[in-house]
Design a protein around this motif. Structure first.
Motif, PDB file in Angstrom:
ATOM      1  N   GLN A  37       0.829  -1.212   0.000  1.00  0.00           N
ATOM      2  CA  GLN A  37       0.000   0.000   0.000  1.00  0.00           C
ATOM      3  C   GLN A  37       0.865   1.265   0.000  1.00  0.00           C
ATOM      4  O   GLN A  37       0.580   2.213  -0.723  1.00  0.00           O
ATOM      5  CB  GLN A  37      -0.936   0.003   1.224  1.00  0.00           C
ATOM      6  CG  GLN A  37      -2.025  -1.044   1.171  1.00  0.00           C
ATOM      7  CD  GLN A  37      -2.976  -0.812   0.021  1.00  0.00           C
ATOM      8  OE1 GLN A  37      -3.364   0.303  -0.292  1.00  0.00           O
ATOM      9  NE2 GLN A  37      -3.346  -1.892  -0.655  1.00  0.00           N
ATOM     10  N   LEU A  38       1.910   1.257   0.831  1.00  0.00           N
ATOM     11  CA  LEU A  38       2.806   2.415   0.889  1.00  0.00           C
ATOM     12  C   LEU A  38       3.545   2.595  -0.432  1.00  0.00           C
ATOM     13  O   LEU A  38       3.706   3.721  -0.913  1.00  0.00           O
ATOM     14  CB  LEU A  38       3.792   2.252   2.046  1.00  0.00           C
ATOM     15  CG  LEU A  38       3.166   2.378   3.439  1.00  0.00           C
ATOM     16  CD1 LEU A  38       4.098   1.816   4.508  1.00  0.00           C
ATOM     17  CD2 LEU A  38       2.816   3.833   3.747  1.00  0.00           C
ATOM     18  N   LEU A  39       3.971   1.491  -1.030  1.00  0.00           N
ATOM     19  CA  LEU A  39       4.647   1.546  -2.324  1.00  0.00           C
ATOM     20  C   LEU A  39       3.725   2.154  -3.379  1.00  0.00           C
ATOM     21  O   LEU A  39       4.152   2.974  -4.195  1.00  0.00           O
ATOM     22  CB  LEU A  39       5.091   0.142  -2.756  1.00  0.00           C
ATOM     23  CG  LEU A  39       5.882   0.043  -4.051  1.00  0.00           C
ATOM     24  CD1 LEU A  39       7.231   0.713  -3.916  1.00  0.00           C
ATOM     25  CD2 LEU A  39       6.060  -1.412  -4.444  1.00  0.00           C
ATOM     26  N   ALA A  40       2.469   1.799  -3.339  1.00  0.00           N
ATOM     27  CA  ALA A  40       1.513   2.282  -4.340  1.00  0.00           C
ATOM     28  C   ALA A  40       1.074   3.722  -4.092  1.00  0.00           C
ATOM     29  O   ALA A  40       0.841   4.463  -5.055  1.00  0.00           O
ATOM     30  CB  ALA A  40       0.279   1.372  -4.357  1.00  0.00           C
ATOM     31  N   ASN A  41       0.986   4.140  -2.812  1.00  0.00           N
ATOM     32  CA  ASN A  41       0.278   5.387  -2.512  1.00  0.00           C
ATOM     33  C   ASN A  41       1.045   6.464  -1.761  1.00  0.00           C
ATOM     34  O   ASN A  41       0.577   7.595  -1.693  1.00  0.00           O
ATOM     35  CB  ASN A  41      -0.990   5.063  -1.699  1.00  0.00           C
ATOM     36  CG  ASN A  41      -1.899   4.106  -2.424  1.00  0.00           C
ATOM     37  OD1 ASN A  41      -2.202   4.307  -3.587  1.00  0.00           O
ATOM     38  ND2 ASN A  41      -2.324   3.051  -1.753  1.00  0.00           N
ATOM     39  N   ASP A  42       2.171   6.152  -1.148  1.00  0.00           N
ATOM     40  CA  ASP A  42       2.829   7.119  -0.272  1.00  0.00           C
ATOM     41  C   ASP A  42       3.775   8.038  -1.060  1.00  0.00           C
ATOM     42  O   ASP A  42       4.751   7.565  -1.647  1.00  0.00           O
ATOM     43  CB  ASP A  42       3.604   6.383   0.823  1.00  0.00           C
ATOM     44  CG  ASP A  42       4.140   7.328   1.873  1.00  0.00           C
ATOM     45  OD1 ASP A  42       5.164   7.980   1.607  1.00  0.00           O
ATOM     46  OD2 ASP A  42       3.541   7.401   2.961  1.00  0.00           O
ATOM     47  N   PRO A  43       3.519   9.362  -1.064  1.00  0.00           N
ATOM     48  CA  PRO A  43       4.357  10.289  -1.827  1.00  0.00           C
ATOM     49  C   PRO A  43       5.823  10.294  -1.372  1.00  0.00           C
ATOM     50  O   PRO A  43       6.720  10.435  -2.208  1.00  0.00           O
ATOM     51  CB  PRO A  43       3.713  11.660  -1.572  1.00  0.00           C
ATOM     52  CG  PRO A  43       2.330  11.370  -1.103  1.00  0.00           C
ATOM     53  CD  PRO A  43       2.377  10.033  -0.440  1.00  0.00           C
ATOM     54  N   GLU A  44       6.072  10.138  -0.084  1.00  0.00           N
ATOM     55  CA  GLU A  44       7.462  10.119   0.402  1.00  0.00           C
ATOM     56  C   GLU A  44       8.197   8.885  -0.119  1.00  0.00           C
ATOM     57  O   GLU A  44       9.381   8.966  -0.486  1.00  0.00           O
ATOM     58  CB  GLU A  44       7.499  10.158   1.933  1.00  0.00           C
ATOM     59  CG  GLU A  44       7.089  11.494   2.516  1.00  0.00           C
ATOM     60  CD  GLU A  44       7.089  11.491   4.035  1.00  0.00           C
ATOM     61  OE1 GLU A  44       7.820  10.685   4.648  1.00  0.00           O
ATOM     62  OE2 GLU A  44       6.347  12.311   4.608  1.00  0.00           O
ATOM     63  N   LEU A  49      11.977   6.402  -4.017  1.00  0.00           N
ATOM     64  CA  LEU A  49      12.173   5.442  -5.119  1.00  0.00           C
ATOM     65  C   LEU A  49      12.763   6.130  -6.349  1.00  0.00           C
ATOM     66  O   LEU A  49      13.677   5.607  -6.980  1.00  0.00           O
ATOM     67  CB  LEU A  49      10.849   4.772  -5.494  1.00  0.00           C
ATOM     68  CG  LEU A  49      10.305   3.707  -4.554  1.00  0.00           C
ATOM     69  CD1 LEU A  49       8.907   3.294  -4.989  1.00  0.00           C
ATOM     70  CD2 LEU A  49      11.226   2.504  -4.496  1.00  0.00           C
ATOM     71  N   ARG A  50      12.219   7.301  -6.675  1.00  0.00           N
ATOM     72  CA  ARG A  50      12.729   8.042  -7.841  1.00  0.00           C
ATOM     73  C   ARG A  50      14.187   8.433  -7.626  1.00  0.00           C
ATOM     74  O   ARG A  50      15.002   8.337  -8.541  1.00  0.00           O
ATOM     75  CB  ARG A  50      11.885   9.292  -8.085  1.00  0.00           C
ATOM     76  CG  ARG A  50      10.656   9.031  -8.883  1.00  0.00           C
ATOM     77  CD  ARG A  50      10.059  10.315  -9.476  1.00  0.00           C
ATOM     78  NE  ARG A  50       9.035   9.963 -10.426  1.00  0.00           N
ATOM     79  CZ  ARG A  50       7.767   9.713 -10.106  1.00  0.00           C
ATOM     80  NH1 ARG A  50       7.377   9.767  -8.868  1.00  0.00           N
ATOM     81  NH2 ARG A  50       6.902   9.390 -11.044  1.00  0.00           N
ATOM     82  N   ALA A  51      14.499   8.867  -6.405  1.00  0.00           N
ATOM     83  CA  ALA A  51      15.868   9.288  -6.110  1.00  0.00           C
ATOM     84  C   ALA A  51      16.840   8.113  -6.247  1.00  0.00           C
ATOM     85  O   ALA A  51      17.961   8.288  -6.732  1.00  0.00           O
ATOM     86  CB  ALA A  51      15.944   9.886  -4.707  1.00  0.00           C
ATOM     87  N   ARG A  52      16.425   6.929  -5.851  1.00  0.00           N
ATOM     88  CA  ARG A  52      17.326   5.772  -5.882  1.00  0.00           C
ATOM     89  C   ARG A  52      17.319   5.043  -7.228  1.00  0.00           C
ATOM     90  O   ARG A  52      18.345   4.655  -7.741  1.00  0.00           O
ATOM     91  CB  ARG A  52      16.962   4.800  -4.745  1.00  0.00           C
ATOM     92  CG  ARG A  52      17.628   3.419  -4.816  1.00  0.00           C
ATOM     93  CD  ARG A  52      19.152   3.505  -4.945  1.00  0.00           C
ATOM     94  NE  ARG A  52      19.792   2.211  -4.969  1.00  0.00           N
ATOM     95  CZ  ARG A  52      20.093   1.516  -6.066  1.00  0.00           C
ATOM     96  NH1 ARG A  52      19.758   1.971  -7.269  1.00  0.00           N
ATOM     97  NH2 ARG A  52      20.713   0.357  -5.989  1.00  0.00           N
ATOM     98  N   PRO A  88      11.236   1.553   7.047  1.00  0.00           N
ATOM     99  CA  PRO A  88      10.916   2.620   8.001  1.00  0.00           C
ATOM    100  C   PRO A  88       9.478   3.132   7.841  1.00  0.00           C
ATOM    101  O   PRO A  88       8.813   3.438   8.836  1.00  0.00           O
ATOM    102  CB  PRO A  88      11.938   3.717   7.674  1.00  0.00           C
ATOM    103  CG  PRO A  88      13.083   2.978   7.050  1.00  0.00           C
ATOM    104  CD  PRO A  88      12.445   1.855   6.276  1.00  0.00           C
ATOM    105  N   ALA A  89       8.995   3.196   6.599  1.00  0.00           N
ATOM    106  CA  ALA A  89       7.611   3.635   6.364  1.00  0.00           C
ATOM    107  C   ALA A  89       6.622   2.637   6.962  1.00  0.00           C
ATOM    108  O   ALA A  89       5.605   3.020   7.559  1.00  0.00           O
ATOM    109  CB  ALA A  89       7.360   3.816   4.872  1.00  0.00           C
TER     110      ALA A  89
END
Length: 194
Positions: A37-44, A49-52, A88-89
């Motif tokens: 759910q966090l992978l799909a919806n969490d902006p942070e 993910l984009r940074a890495r 951590p999320a």
């Protein structure tokens, strides 16, 4: 309130133990589901993910789980980096969820605790243990996967010895011992710990 981590290797039966605990009225937080759910919806999470990994792991603005899996399951450093984003999320979500529960203890079911040091965030750790051969056969039946694929997935997890080293309680799920009486005994123990 006691915070309990429930873990075990792939095919060990930790989800079965979790379902039994839920039937006993224990609040259970499924870390893998929360992570999805966090992978799909969490902006942070998306930003990290984009940074890495860059935009290549996104499709239509949403993380592409298959693209991510293709990277991380072939590159241990990438898997560690993904875990450093997601775990951590998930722990934060668990703490928030646990604060809303009214029970003697709560459980977080998580495939990965020994690997990340995440076990230290819990008052008790329960490990569901089963022999590797039994686990391989279960996963092959469940997922329609080949033996080598299952073994490769197992190599990305802690060893049985590493999991048992962090265990306060062990449920043996080796297809020779009854699991439900073990879980009921565990439940009776955990609900009396202050």
């Amino acid at each position: 309130m006691l915070k309990v981590g429930l873990t075990g290797g792939i095919g060990s039966g930790k989800s079965t133990v979790g379902r039994i605990l839920r039937l006993l009225g224990v609040p259970l937080f499924a870390a893998d589901e929360a992570g999805r759910q966090l992978l799909a919806n969490d902006p942070e999470v998306h930003q990290a993910l984009r940074a890495r990994f860059g935009d290549a792991v996104f499709a239509n603005g949403t993380p592409d789980r298959k693209a991510i899996a293709n990277i991380v399951f072939n590159e241990p450093k990438a898997l560690a980096d993904l875990n450093a984003i997601i775990h951590p999320a998930v722990r934060k979500a668990f703490r928030s969820w646990a604060g809303e529960q009214q029970a003697p203890y709560v459980v977080m079911e998580a495939a990965i605790l020994a690997e990340t040091g995440g076990h230290s965030a819990f008052d008790r750790i329960v490990v569901v243990s089963a022999p590797e051969g039994v686990r391989v056969q279960r996963v092959m039946r469940r997922d329609g996967a080949g033996e080598q694929e299952v073994l490769a997935r197992m190599r990305n997890q802690a060893t049985e010895e590493q999991r048992l080293a962090i265990a306060d309680h062990v449920i043996i799920n080796d297809d020779t011992r009854l699991v439900i009486p073990q879980v009921i005994a565990l439940h009776n123990t955990l609900r009396t710990i202050q």
